[in-house]
Design an enzyme around this catalytic site. Sequence first.
Site, short mmCIF file in Angstrom:
data_model
loop_
_atom_site.label_atom_id
_atom_site.label_comp_id
_atom_site.label_asym_id
_atom_site.label_seq_id
_atom_site.Cartn_x
_atom_site.Cartn_y
_atom_site.Cartn_z
N GLY B 179 0.90 -1.66 0.12
CA GLY B 179 0.04 0.01 0.04
C GLY B 179 0.72 1.13 -0.34
O GLY B 179 0.65 2.10 0.09
N ASP B 267 -8.81 -6.02 -2.44
CA ASP B 267 -7.14 -7.11 -1.11
C ASP B 267 -8.39 -7.49 0.25
O ASP B 267 -8.59 -6.02 0.95
CB ASP B 267 -6.57 -6.04 -0.41
CG ASP B 267 -4.87 -6.79 -1.23
OD1 ASP B 267 -4.84 -7.53 -1.93
OD2 ASP B 267 -4.25 -6.05 -1.09
N SER B 275 -2.63 -15.45 2.82
CA SER B 275 -1.76 -15.62 1.04
C SER B 275 -0.68 -15.05 2.63
O SER B 275 0.92 -15.70 1.76
CB SER B 275 -1.58 -14.13 0.90
OG SER B 275 -0.82 -13.48 0.29
#
Lengths: 505, 505
Positions: B179, B267, B275
């Site tokens: 981000g 997301d 993940s």
Amino acid sequence: MEQNCDFLKLRRLGVDTHQEPVVYMRQDCHVAIAEGFTAQSRVEVCTEGHSTIASLALVSNDLLSHQEAAVSEAAWRLLGEPQDGERLSFRHARAVDSMSFVRGKLYGERFTQQTASAVIRDIKAGRYSDIQLSAFVTACAGDRLNLEETIALTEAMVASGQRFDWGSDNILDKHCVGGLPGNRTTPIVTAIVAANGLTMPKTSSRAITSPAGTADTMETMTRVQLEFEQMRRVVEQQGACLAWGGSVSLSPTDDIVIRVERALDLDSEGQLVASVISKKVAAGARQVLIDIPVGPTAKVRSADKARRLQQLLENTGAALGLQVRTLVTDGSQPIGRGIGPALEARDVLQVLMNDSQAPQDLREKSLCLAAEMLEMSASAAPGDGLAMARETLDSGRAMAKFRAICEAQGGFKQPQMAPHSHTICAEKHGVVAYFNNRFIARLASLAGAPTAPAAGMDVHVRLGDNVQAGSPLFTLYAQAPGELAYALEFLDGHTDVIRIEEETV
Amino acid sequence: MEQNCDFLKLRRLGVDTHQEPVVYMRQDCHVAIAEGFTAQSRVEVCTEGHSTIASLALVSNDLLSHQEAAVSEAAWRLLGEPQDGERLSFRHARAVDSMSFVRGKLYGERFTQQTASAVIRDIKAGRYSDIQLSAFVTACAGDRLNLEETIALTEAMVASGQRFDWGSDNILDKHCVGGLPGNRTTPIVTAIVAANGLTMPKTSSRAITSPAGTADTMETMTRVQLEFEQMRRVVEQQGACLAWGGSVSLSPTDDIVIRVERALDLDSEGQLVASVISKKVAAGARQVLIDIPVGPTAKVRSADKARRLQQLLENTGAALGLQVRTLVTDGSQPIGRGIGPALEARDVLQVLMNDSQAPQDLREKSLCLAAEMLEMSASAAPGDGLAMARETLDSGRAMAKFRAICEAQGGFKQPQMAPHSHTICAEKHGVVAYFNNRFIARLASLAGAPTAPAAGMDVHVRLGDNVQAGSPLFTLYAQAPGELAYALEFLDGHTDVIRIEEETV
């Protein structure tokens, strides 16, 4: 000043990718290199007068020359059916701004009139890829739309298409929320209502997750793809029609959403209400009767769920100026005998013709619904609707009206039966105790319904019937042996389609 | 007994549809008719030794003969790269049973170990269409996975791929939740840690919604597609690697899910944790440092969100035997100068080479993270990590280790710079007061990053800098003029990328 290097020559590739537009070009052509396109890029394609957004497939060999771009059939239609050789220009598709509202919804924000309109506008314009459509459908599933959001979505859907105005307040319509195989009352009810001089501009959907929608069934007997003005003429002439909603462009985004719901085997309550109410409002209806079958394997499974749905339908309708009456009906077993477009059409015709073979449950349910509508419209006094409906059917006036509607839509034809069939018999004697409606719908779908109109199944028994070992329970019909095999394979793993219980005295 | 009529001859069409496998056949060929296939049917395709599920596109002209079926590149790979002319057989793909768990999740059910495993197994086997993958991703978004579900999903993802065991407990790893544009500390930290004799089998993702992932950046300097055994050799030789996680088949379904998340610009917190943790566990790590940048336009925007994510990461890690330490860092502006694979690689090299032009913020942040890891592993006493990290970098030992890792992975190369650039300057004098990280990432993506590795942007200012009218704020880089134009067009509608405020004294 014009730069020729920005164009490719169109070639219609003749590839059918269903509704998703696809464009093909050489990965080493000047456009792909200059624009930096990669496989599955979302690109905007333009002819002189049209443009659409498509997914890109890149070609690495001599399928295409470096000066050509090929389009799938869906893209070709969206581009206004251009000639081979026409010039196409390309650019990266803009990011779809309204997807931020879908993402917001996932994080707990609510759709407003403004954001729902933005989403529906972009869907109508073909700006959503299948992946994005799926996210929108999924974000609305699981009863996540409240009343305000459902109203907003409904209004956006009405505004996205055409809308009839019949210049009268006494315009009727009906709908069934589905989930009950074979429940094909609409053609019968419409014929009875219109035979009594009332107006019923009936448009129907194709199947979502079921083996047949009313439009699929009607299509085995007449043309259902009517243009807006054609539908107006039929209704003005006959008082009613039985058309496919998608072809008259009433609430046109609904059919795009339905295709994705079908792929996901998912029906959302809010989407369902928006779909139903938007189509009725766009069709110009003012009074609507909605049939909600409730049963352990129907779409609506409990009285609680039914009540919630009733309220959402009635309140959303009221917000859009529509009087909605809901009727909760028995959804514990299929209605009629056939399941699948042509097999249900056969049942409908038997009822309309007062055939001695006609399934009595379909007849009685249709009469009951028609009676409600005759009373709703004040054509019959309270309590007199049923007698009036029965007279209309028994006298042959309903059948005459049905044929007249079909003729006005382009002619009546007999539904075709399927070449392949297989009958399943009871393994033991006993009493029919349970129908799994979902398995029954699944079986008929696996056999090819509604894509193959003659495919589906006939159910030979009803709850409470006594059966002997070897007596037929149901017959599967298919257009192709592969599909029949596929349905039979499903039966291997799912024995509890119809349960026979031995009587314990 | 063999029926030839069930087969078609394979033709490799040379069409790249990215990861979604597509099969093309004539709509009037015997297989399509016998099986009742329609456009976008999900079909199972088999060669002698392989099978896959693909979406069907029907061809209505002479692109193919009636005896041929063509396959897209993705389908061709999944079928084991067969020769032209090989026999293919076809059948309707079975309904994907695990989709019922995704539907259940939408209606409030929770994923269990068993249902999460079923979903991940089917995704790995290629049984989910893009529409279905999108529904799964969407169903998990909006913080809808709780700790138990996140653990279940993580375990399922670890089990779906290969897993390293380094025979030691002192195996380190790091991760950044992303981000924050340009935050490319990993290559520097890995080099410092490995130069001190520690083991760090670093695998990284490609970008999800950002303009570059560490794997994208490393790929501009060396090979990142290592096979399992190649990666093992590199780590055994150098103590560390900097590889792409997808190529070693660690948590392989993650890359499939990431492609859909990218298309949705979405997301999910639970997916993110699954993940990250699944990749670390599969890589054999035992101690992981996770960088969580927090800022008003970073991926994590509030201290509350950061705390929630910290707990989810630490608890999920603990359930899988992984010690997780999280570090909340400043996410109010980009780190380093470049944004985009090659531009970030240039910054990384400048830091490693102690270049006087090196961005100091990237250097300091990398040192800080390396210090934490040196202390975590007990290589440095508490409080001594920073000095140890700085000595490793200043002495050139980190650069030597970085080059050695690249050489072991297949050789070091200089990142390439882009041919097209455009610099945006300040319109007035004042102080740099605000960075919109999302717009900055979007601009770099529109310019072509990460698909075009040299594309992206350089940011020339930092928060608090004094700028004059006309002094450069940032420079866009693109491989193709079309992409540069596209990024510039975005600037027309979004002026607030970097805000300059006049000083009020």
